[in-house]
Design a protein around this motif. Structure first.
Motif, PDB file in Angstrom:
ATOM      1  N   PHE A 128       0.849  -1.192   0.000  1.00  0.00           N
ATOM      2  CA  PHE A 128       0.000   0.000   0.000  1.00  0.00           C
ATOM      3  C   PHE A 128       0.886   1.243   0.000  1.00  0.00           C
ATOM      4  O   PHE A 128       1.769   1.385   0.846  1.00  0.00           O
ATOM      5  CB  PHE A 128      -0.906   0.024   1.240  1.00  0.00           C
ATOM      6  N   ARG A 129       0.647   2.136  -0.962  1.00  0.00           N
ATOM      7  CA  ARG A 129       1.396   3.379  -1.045  1.00  0.00           C
ATOM      8  C   ARG A 129       0.448   4.534  -0.729  1.00  0.00           C
ATOM      9  O   ARG A 129      -0.527   4.764  -1.460  1.00  0.00           O
ATOM     10  CB  ARG A 129       1.994   3.557  -2.453  1.00  0.00           C
ATOM     11  N   ILE A 130       0.741   5.247   0.360  1.00  0.00           N
ATOM     12  CA  ILE A 130      -0.023   6.440   0.701  1.00  0.00           C
ATOM     13  C   ILE A 130       0.835   7.643   0.347  1.00  0.00           C
ATOM     14  O   ILE A 130       1.954   7.801   0.852  1.00  0.00           O
ATOM     15  CB  ILE A 130      -0.420   6.472   2.186  1.00  0.00           C
ATOM     16  N   ALA A 131       0.328   8.504  -0.522  1.00  0.00           N
ATOM     17  CA  ALA A 131       1.089   9.644  -1.015  1.00  0.00           C
ATOM     18  C   ALA A 131       0.569  10.943  -0.421  1.00  0.00           C
ATOM     19  O   ALA A 131      -0.647  11.159  -0.347  1.00  0.00           O
ATOM     20  CB  ALA A 131       1.006   9.711  -2.542  1.00  0.00           C
ATOM     21  N   SER A 132       1.483  11.780  -0.008  1.00  0.00           N
ATOM     22  CA  SER A 132       1.142  13.164   0.301  1.00  0.00           C
ATOM     23  C   SER A 132       0.959  13.914  -1.019  1.00  0.00           C
ATOM     24  O   SER A 132       1.499  13.526  -2.056  1.00  0.00           O
ATOM     25  CB  SER A 132       2.267  13.802   1.112  1.00  0.00           C
ATOM     26  N   GLU A 133       0.194  14.977  -0.976  1.00  0.00           N
ATOM     27  CA  GLU A 133       0.046  15.817  -2.181  1.00  0.00           C
ATOM     28  C   GLU A 133       1.375  16.421  -2.604  1.00  0.00           C
ATOM     29  O   GLU A 133       1.519  16.863  -3.751  1.00  0.00           O
ATOM     30  CB  GLU A 133      -0.986  16.908  -1.929  1.00  0.00           C
ATOM     31  N   THR A 134       2.361  16.443  -1.702  1.00  0.00           N
ATOM     32  CA  THR A 134       3.686  16.964  -2.059  1.00  0.00           C
ATOM     33  C   THR A 134       4.552  15.911  -2.746  1.00  0.00           C
ATOM     34  O   THR A 134       5.641  16.239  -3.226  1.00  0.00           O
ATOM     35  CB  THR A 134       4.442  17.457  -0.813  1.00  0.00           C
ATOM     36  N   ALA A 135       4.118  14.665  -2.765  1.00  0.00           N
ATOM     37  CA  ALA A 135       4.942  13.581  -3.314  1.00  0.00           C
ATOM     38  C   ALA A 135       5.219  13.797  -4.792  1.00  0.00           C
ATOM     39  O   ALA A 135       4.338  14.214  -5.556  1.00  0.00           O
ATOM     40  CB  ALA A 135       4.263  12.227  -3.106  1.00  0.00           C
TER      41      ALA A 135
END
Length: 267
Positions: A128-135
């Motif tokens: 599972f990859r959770i990304a910040s909007e800054t990623a």
């Protein structure tokens, strides 16, 4: 290793990262700790593999989390290390990076800021990859006259197809967290301030399920990646049949009918 030996090993001083055990939450965290860019040294990859394996064997860990200190997950590997490494060492890079994929337990990665090169490849090997909007995701090896060498282009092509993979690999293009979600290679994209809480929430969600069913599902899905449909359905049926005789399945059915939360023990 015995549980005590695993605990002692995980308490070691590692180069470039640390391990935190939160057994009350049944989680083990691997934290990249060389900010601001969390460059991953060649020797660090072998250490990361061994730590993933130790956490996978830890009896009090249900979920593994990979995250990083600072505003960037990782800008990638130590470039000079590639020139200094032996061919034998380089040949093991993909095996080490794939450690998260081989873990029987679910592995979550939390990405913010630069997630480049081997940092991206490590993330692609997680469940599972959770990304910040800054990623910002990238495989920039073309800028060095190279290609990804630890499964990056191969895993990415399985997830997003040949056209988008060529866009990212052959043009060394960066993709935002929001675009990654749209393309399907991240699970969630959240505001930067919510990255930790979203990761915590997913850990708690995964803990609710049967450890046995989780392990079975992960292995089945991974093994079926390249299987013909008929073979995949056959394998799924065998796994389903085996789980029917488990104590967890019995508990799940009884809890459903009693309208109470199930208490799974992984048996």
């Amino acid at each position: 290793m015995t549980p005590n030996e695993i605990d002692q090993y995980l308490a070691s001083d590692f180069d470039g990262f640390k391990v935190e055990l939160h057994t009350d939450q049944e989680r083990g965290d691997i934290i990249l700790g060389r900010p601001p860019y969390n460059v991953i040294a060649m020797s660090q990859r072998e250490d990361l593999r061994q730590v993933f394996e130790a956490l996978d064997a830890h009896p009090d860990v249900r979920v593994i989390v990979l995250r990083a200190e600072g505003q960037h997950f990782s800008s990638g590997g130590d470039i000079r290390g590639f020139l200094e490494a032996s061919p034998e060492h380089v040949s093991k890079l993909a095996w080490n990076v794939a450690a998260a994929e081989r873990c029987s337990k679910p592995v979550i990665v939390a990405n913010r800021g630069y997630t480049f090169g081997v940092g991206f490849e490590l993330s692609l090997a997680c469940d599972f990859r959770i990304a910040s909007e800054t990623a910002r995701y990238a495989l920039p090896e073309q800028n060095l006259g190279q290609i990804p060498g630890s499964g990056g282009s191969a895993r990415l092509q399985k997830m997003i197809g040949i056209t988008r993979t060529k866009h990212m690999v052959m043009r060394a293009k960066r993709v935002s967290g929001a675009q990654a979600l749209d393309w399907g290679f991240v699970t969630e994209c959240v505001p930067d301030t919510e990255l930790e809480s979203a990761t915590d929430a997913l850990v708690e969600e995964l803990r609710r399920f049967s450890p046995l069913a989780q392990r079975t599902a992960k292995k089945l899905i991974n093994d079926n990646e390249d299987s013909p449909l008929k073979v995949a359905i056959e394998m799924e049926g065998h796994c389903y049949s085996r789980l029917r005789s488990s104590a967890d399945f019995k508990e799940g059915v009884e809890a459903f009918h009693a309208k109470r939360p199930a208490v799974f023990r992984g048996e």
